[in-house]
Design an enzyme around this catalytic site. Structure first.
Site, short mmCIF file in Angstrom:
data_model
loop_
_atom_site.label_atom_id
_atom_site.label_comp_id
_atom_site.label_asym_id
_atom_site.label_seq_id
_atom_site.Cartn_x
_atom_site.Cartn_y
_atom_site.Cartn_z
N LYS A 195 0.90 -1.08 0.12
CA LYS A 195 0.06 0.03 0.12
C LYS A 195 0.78 1.19 -0.09
O LYS A 195 1.80 1.47 0.87
CB LYS A 195 -0.87 0.26 1.29
CG LYS A 195 -1.83 1.22 1.44
CD LYS A 195 -2.85 1.24 2.35
CE LYS A 195 -3.54 2.28 2.79
NZ LYS A 195 -4.61 2.09 3.80
N LYS A 248 -2.08 -1.55 -3.79
CA LYS A 248 -3.12 -0.33 -3.77
C LYS A 248 -2.20 0.84 -3.85
O LYS A 248 -1.06 0.90 -3.22
CB LYS A 248 -4.00 -0.46 -2.62
CG LYS A 248 -4.69 0.68 -2.28
CD LYS A 248 -5.28 0.48 -0.81
CE LYS A 248 -5.89 1.90 -0.37
NZ LYS A 248 -6.31 1.54 1.12
C1 PBG Z 1 -7.48 3.28 5.58
C2 PBG Z 1 -7.61 2.91 4.19
C3 PBG Z 1 -7.47 3.96 3.23
C4 PBG Z 1 -8.03 3.32 1.85
C5 PBG Z 1 -8.31 2.04 2.19
N1 PBG Z 1 -8.24 1.85 3.55
C6 PBG Z 1 -6.92 5.36 3.11
C7 PBG Z 1 -6.00 5.74 3.63
O1 PBG Z 1 -4.87 4.99 3.84
O2 PBG Z 1 -5.66 7.03 3.99
C8 PBG Z 1 -8.03 4.21 0.61
C9 PBG Z 1 -8.80 3.97 -0.20
C10 PBG Z 1 -9.36 4.78 -1.45
O3 PBG Z 1 -8.87 5.68 -1.71
O4 PBG Z 1 -10.35 4.18 -2.12
N2 PBG Z 1 -5.95 3.17 5.99
#
Ligand code: PBG
Length: 323
Positions: A195, A248
Site C-alpha cells: 500500500k 493499492k
Molecule cells: C484505511 C484505508 C484507506 C484506503 C483504504 N483503507 C485510506 C488511507 O490509507 O488513507 C483508501 C481507499 C481509497 O482511496 O479508495 N487506512
C-alpha cells in the site's frame, strides 16, 4: 511466416473471433464493492469528491448491500465511520460499533454475500492516523494490540474476511495469533500488503472522515518509486500468514501487481482507489471520455497485470455493463 503471408489484423476483423481470443476477461465475480457506513446518519449522503458514491446510514447500507448482491457482485468491503472517535481504539472494537452492527445485519439478511472488513484505526481515532501516536510519532507495536482486538471483534460479528490496511509491521502475525486463539483459525486475512502513500486516497478520506489532523502517512505507507520493497512487503505478510494480498492503488502500480503475482503466485487483488474513481468520473461528467470504455479498459488492464480480483467503486456499473 512474414508479411504478406502473416497478417495480425486477420484475427481482429470478426467481432466474434475477437471476443473468442481475448486473453483476459473482466467478470462480475471479480469484483468487490466498497461500502461506507456512517453511524447516526439518516438516509445517504453523496461524497462530494466521488459523485455517485455515498455514505450510507446503517439501514441504507443494508438496502445497498441487497442491491449489490442482486447484481451478482460477490463481495463488499466495509468501512465504518463512527459517530464519535477517540484516542484509544475502544470505539473501533466495540461489540456494538458501527462496523460490527453492519456485519451482523448484512450477514443475517444476505448470508451469501461475502463480507470483507477493512481493519484500520484511521476512521476511528481522533487524529486520523492508522496507528496510535505518541509525541506525533506512530507507535507500531502498541497499535498491533488494538488492531488485533478490532479484527477479532469483526470476526466475532461474522465477517468473512479481514483486511488490515494500516501498514504497521507485524500486524498479520498479531491478527492471526489473536484469531487462532479465539477459534477463528478459518477466517482468512486479506492483507493490504503493498500500500503506497498515494495522492489518490484524497476522496476516500472525505468518505471515511479519516484525514490525518497532522502530518501524512508516509512514515508507514510505501514510497511510490519503490517496487523491490513491494516484494519484501508481500513476502513478510505471506510469511506471517496472510492468505491473499492487495496492491493499492491499482493503475499507477500495474507493474507492482505483475511482479508480486509472478514472484509469489498467491492470489492478488488490485484496489482501484477513490482518486482513480474521481478522475474517471470527473472526466466523464465533462464529456471528455467515454466512461464505459475507459472503466472496462482500465479494469481489464488490472487483470492483465495479474490481479485475480478488483476492489472498485465501479463494481455496480461494471456489473450492469457486463450483463
Ligand atoms: C484505511 C484505508 C484507506 C484506503 C483504504 N483503507 C485510506 C488511507 O490509507 O488513507 C483508501 C481507499 C481509497 O482511496 O479508495 N487506512
Amino acid at each position: 511466416m512474414k508479411f504478406p503471408g502473416l497478417r495480425l489484423r486477420r484475427l481482429r476483423e470478426n467481432p466474434l473471433l475477437r471476443h473468442l481470443l481475448e486473453e483476459h476477461r473482466l467478470a462480475v465475480h471479480d469484483l468487490i464493492q466498497p461500502l461506507f457506513i456512517k453511524e447516526g446518519l439518516t438516509g445517504r449522503r453523496e461524497i462530494s469528491s466521488m459523485p455517485g458514491q455515498y455514505q450510507f446510514s446503517p439501514n441504507e447500507a443494508l438496502s445497498e448491500a441487497g442491491r449489490i448482491h442482486a447484481l451478482g457482485i460477490p463481495a463488499i468491503i466495509l468501512f465504518g465511520v463512527p459517530g464519535k472517535k477517540d484516542f484509544t481504539g475502544k470505539i473501533a472494537m466495540a461489540k456494538n460499533g458501527v462496523v460490527q452492527k453492519a456485519i451482523r445485519s448484512i450477514k443475517n439478511k444476505y448470508s451469501k454475500l461475502l463480507v470483507v472488513t477493512d481493519v484500520c484505526l484511521c476512521e476511528h481515532l481522533s487524529h486520523g492516523h492508522c496507528g496510535h501516536i505518541k509525541n506525533k510519532k506512530i507507535m507500531n507495536d502498541i497499535s498491533l494490540k488494538t488492531l488485533a482486538e478490532v479484527a477479532l471483534s469483526y470476526a466475532r460479528a461474522g465477517a468473512d474476511v479481514l483486511a488490515p490496511s494500516d501498514m504497521m509491521d507485524g500486524r498479520v502475525t498479531a491478527i492471526r495469533q489473536k484469531l487462532d486463539k479465539n477459534n477463528f483459525e478459518h477466517t482468512p486475512i486479506l492483507s493490504y500488503a503493498v500500500k503506497y502513500a498515494s495522492g489518490f486516497y484524497g476522496p476516500f478520506r472525505e468518505a471515511a472522515e479519516s484525514t490525518p489532523t497532522f502530518g501524512d502517512r508516509s512514515s508507514y505507507q510505501m514510497n511510490p518509486p519503490n517496487s523491490n520493497e513491494a516484494l519484501r512487503e508481500a513476502k513478510t505478510d505471506l510469511e506471517e500468514g496472510a492468505d491473499f494480498i492487495l496492491v493499492k492503488p491499482a493503475l499507477s502500480y500495474l507493474d507492482v501487481i505483475c511482479r508480486v503475482k509472478e514472484r509469489f503466485g498467491c492470489p492478488v487483488g488490485a484496489y482501484a482507489v477513490s482518486g482513480e474513481y474521481a478522475m474517471m468520473k470527473a472526466a466523464s461528467m465533462k464529456g471528455w471520455i467515454d466512461l464505459k470504455k475507459v472503466v472496462l479498459e482500465t479494469h481489464v488492464s488490472m487483470k492483465r497485470a495479474g490481479a485475480d480480483f478488483i476492489v472498485t467503486y465501479w463494481s455496480k456499473e461494471i456489473a450492469k455493463w457486463l450483463r
